[in-house]
Motif scaffolding. Structure first.
Motif, mmCIF file in Angstrom:
data_model
loop_
_atom_site.group_PDB
_atom_site.id
_atom_site.type_symbol
_atom_site.label_atom_id
_atom_site.label_comp_id
_atom_site.label_asym_id
_atom_site.label_seq_id
_atom_site.Cartn_x
_atom_site.Cartn_y
_atom_site.Cartn_z
ATOM 1 N N UNK A 126 0.600 -1.243 -0.010
ATOM 2 C CA UNK A 126 -0.127 -0.001 0.015
ATOM 3 C C UNK A 126 0.834 1.247 -0.038
ATOM 4 N N UNK A 127 1.937 1.162 0.866
ATOM 5 C CA UNK A 127 2.924 2.437 0.942
ATOM 6 C C UNK A 127 3.628 2.627 -0.429
ATOM 7 N N UNK A 128 3.872 1.542 -1.017
ATOM 8 C CA UNK A 128 4.615 1.645 -2.496
ATOM 9 C C UNK A 128 3.734 2.036 -3.343
ATOM 10 N N UNK A 129 2.550 1.806 -3.451
ATOM 11 C CA UNK A 129 1.424 2.188 -4.353
ATOM 12 C C UNK A 129 1.311 3.505 -4.337
ATOM 13 N N UNK A 130 1.205 4.212 -3.029
ATOM 14 C CA UNK A 130 0.724 5.496 -2.638
ATOM 15 C C UNK A 130 1.610 6.387 -2.990
ATOM 16 N N UNK A 131 3.153 5.891 -3.050
ATOM 17 C CA UNK A 131 4.029 7.022 -3.253
ATOM 18 C C UNK A 131 4.386 7.181 -4.787
ATOM 19 N N UNK A 132 3.749 6.137 -5.626
ATOM 20 C CA UNK A 132 3.703 6.453 -7.060
ATOM 21 C C UNK A 132 2.646 7.359 -7.480
ATOM 22 N N UNK A 133 1.646 7.091 -8.226
ATOM 23 C CA UNK A 133 0.622 7.721 -9.018
ATOM 24 C C UNK A 133 -0.157 8.465 -7.959
ATOM 25 N N UNK A 134 -0.752 7.948 -6.972
ATOM 26 C CA UNK A 134 -1.585 8.831 -6.019
ATOM 27 C C UNK A 134 -0.857 10.104 -5.467
ATOM 28 N N UNK A 135 0.486 9.781 -4.971
ATOM 29 C CA UNK A 135 1.210 10.957 -4.620
ATOM 30 C C UNK A 135 1.383 11.978 -5.660
ATOM 31 N N UNK A 136 1.563 11.581 -6.839
ATOM 32 C CA UNK A 136 1.774 12.593 -8.009
ATOM 33 C C UNK A 136 0.561 13.503 -8.182
ATOM 34 N N UNK A 137 -0.671 12.811 -8.177
ATOM 35 C CA UNK A 137 -1.872 13.284 -8.145
ATOM 36 C C UNK A 137 -2.001 14.355 -6.960
ATOM 37 N N UNK A 138 -1.820 13.972 -5.964
ATOM 38 C CA UNK A 138 -1.814 14.729 -4.589
ATOM 39 C C UNK A 138 -0.924 16.139 -5.032
ATOM 40 N N UNK A 139 0.096 15.810 -5.341
ATOM 41 C CA UNK A 139 1.057 16.911 -5.561
ATOM 42 C C UNK A 139 0.638 17.984 -6.521
ATOM 43 N N UNK A 140 -0.120 17.434 -7.616
ATOM 44 C CA UNK A 140 -0.734 18.389 -8.623
ATOM 45 C C UNK A 140 -1.627 18.986 -8.181
ATOM 46 N N UNK A 141 -2.510 18.483 -7.167
ATOM 47 C CA UNK A 141 -3.528 19.298 -6.685
ATOM 48 C C UNK A 141 -2.979 20.375 -5.770
ATOM 49 N N UNK A 142 -2.017 20.043 -4.908
ATOM 50 C CA UNK A 142 -1.425 21.204 -3.978
ATOM 51 C C UNK A 142 -0.676 22.076 -4.495
ATOM 52 N N UNK A 143 -0.072 21.793 -5.937
ATOM 53 C CA UNK A 143 0.700 22.739 -6.796
ATOM 54 C C UNK A 143 -0.078 23.533 -7.827
ATOM 55 N N UNK A 144 -1.231 23.106 -7.836
ATOM 56 C CA UNK A 144 -2.037 23.539 -9.128
ATOM 57 C C UNK A 144 -1.770 25.252 -9.377
ATOM 58 N N UNK A 145 -2.157 25.886 -8.101
ATOM 59 C CA UNK A 145 -1.990 27.253 -8.281
ATOM 60 C C UNK A 145 -0.997 27.899 -8.580
ATOM 61 N N UNK A 146 0.355 27.287 -8.109
ATOM 62 C CA UNK A 146 1.704 27.805 -8.451
ATOM 63 C C UNK A 146 2.044 27.058 -9.811
ATOM 64 N N UNK A 147 1.753 26.109 -10.344
ATOM 65 C CA UNK A 147 2.281 25.631 -11.695
ATOM 66 C C UNK A 147 1.632 26.464 -12.703
ATOM 67 N N UNK A 148 0.329 27.286 -12.527
ATOM 68 C CA UNK A 148 -0.142 28.019 -13.748
ATOM 69 C C UNK A 148 0.898 29.241 -13.811
ATOM 70 N N UNK A 149 1.598 29.672 -12.763
ATOM 71 C CA UNK A 149 2.487 30.835 -12.767
ATOM 72 C C UNK A 149 4.043 30.803 -13.291
#
Length: 231
Positions: A126-149
């Protein structure tokens, strides 16, 4: 299990070390008529027997060799159906491993497979799966406002940042599991060195801050996963 490992080793040597590119290209162009397909298969049988070093196991080696032949044929004739050549490659290798597994444990295949699944560390999976694509998606959501700049760098490889993040989080998780926290610091330092010249040349404060925040969030998610696993 030792027999299984020996056969996997023989397969790796036959498929990757003793198979020249010339053979691969010839097989792709001539398919079932390629002489190298049969040389490749015979070589595998010889390797299986060599590593088993037991004439009484010749039937297992022969069945795996015949199966190897048909799996390779399947790949040769279905390669063109896939846009990404990595897909048939990994399917081919997975089928080879499953074939070897079934032949080695044929006498108690169901019981052995059931025991194998029961003994899996599901928390680690579960930990291995989480740090792959789920973590990438979470990061995308967190950094969404910044990435537009941030201005997009068209010279970057497609999805390179995503895959780098996945790999670094997997490394962090592994180091936490084995108790080597100091290596995580070295990993952060190494990434900083690789990024330094790039950021220095651009002299872009927003990009620097964005990469720094992204790195910290990425490492933070991996560390959190590792702490939850070992706790």
């Amino acid at each position: 299990m030792l027999i299984f490992i020996k056969l996997i080793l023989a397969h790796l040597i036959g498929d990757f070390i003793l198979q020249p590119i010339k053979w691969v290209v010839h097989k792709q162009s001539h398919k079932i008529a390629s002489k190298y397909l049969y040389i490749h298969v015979i070589l595998h049988f010889a390797l299986y027997m060599l590593f088993l070093w037991d004439l009484s196991l010749w039937k297992i080696a022969l069945i795996i060799t015949i199966g190897h032949y048909f799996i390779d044929l399947l790949k040769l004739y279905t390669d063109s159906l896939f846009k990404k050549k990595s897909i048939p490659f990994f399917i081919d290798q997975a089928l080879h491993i499953v074939l070897i597994y079934c032949c080695v444990f044929y006498d108690n295949l169901f019981e052995h497979t059931l025991t194998l699944f029961r003994n899996l560390d599901w928390s680690l999976i579960t930990a291995i799966v989480f740090v792959t694509y789920p973590a990438s998606i979470i990061m995308g959501v967190i950094l969404e406002g910044m990435s537009n700049q941030i201005e997009t760098d068209h010279k970057s490889l497609p999805n390179a940042g995503k895959y780098i993040g996945i790999i670094e989080r997997l490394f962090v998780l592994i180091f936490i599991v084995i108790g080597r926290w100091e290596v995580i610091g070295l990993l952060i330092a190494a990434k900083s060195v690789f990024r330094f010249n790039d950021l220095k040349e651009r002299n872009n404060r927003k990009l620097t801050e964005y990469i720094l925040i992204g790195t910290l969030v990425s490492f933070g998610l991996a560390i959190l996963s590792g702490l939850l696993y070992i706790s």
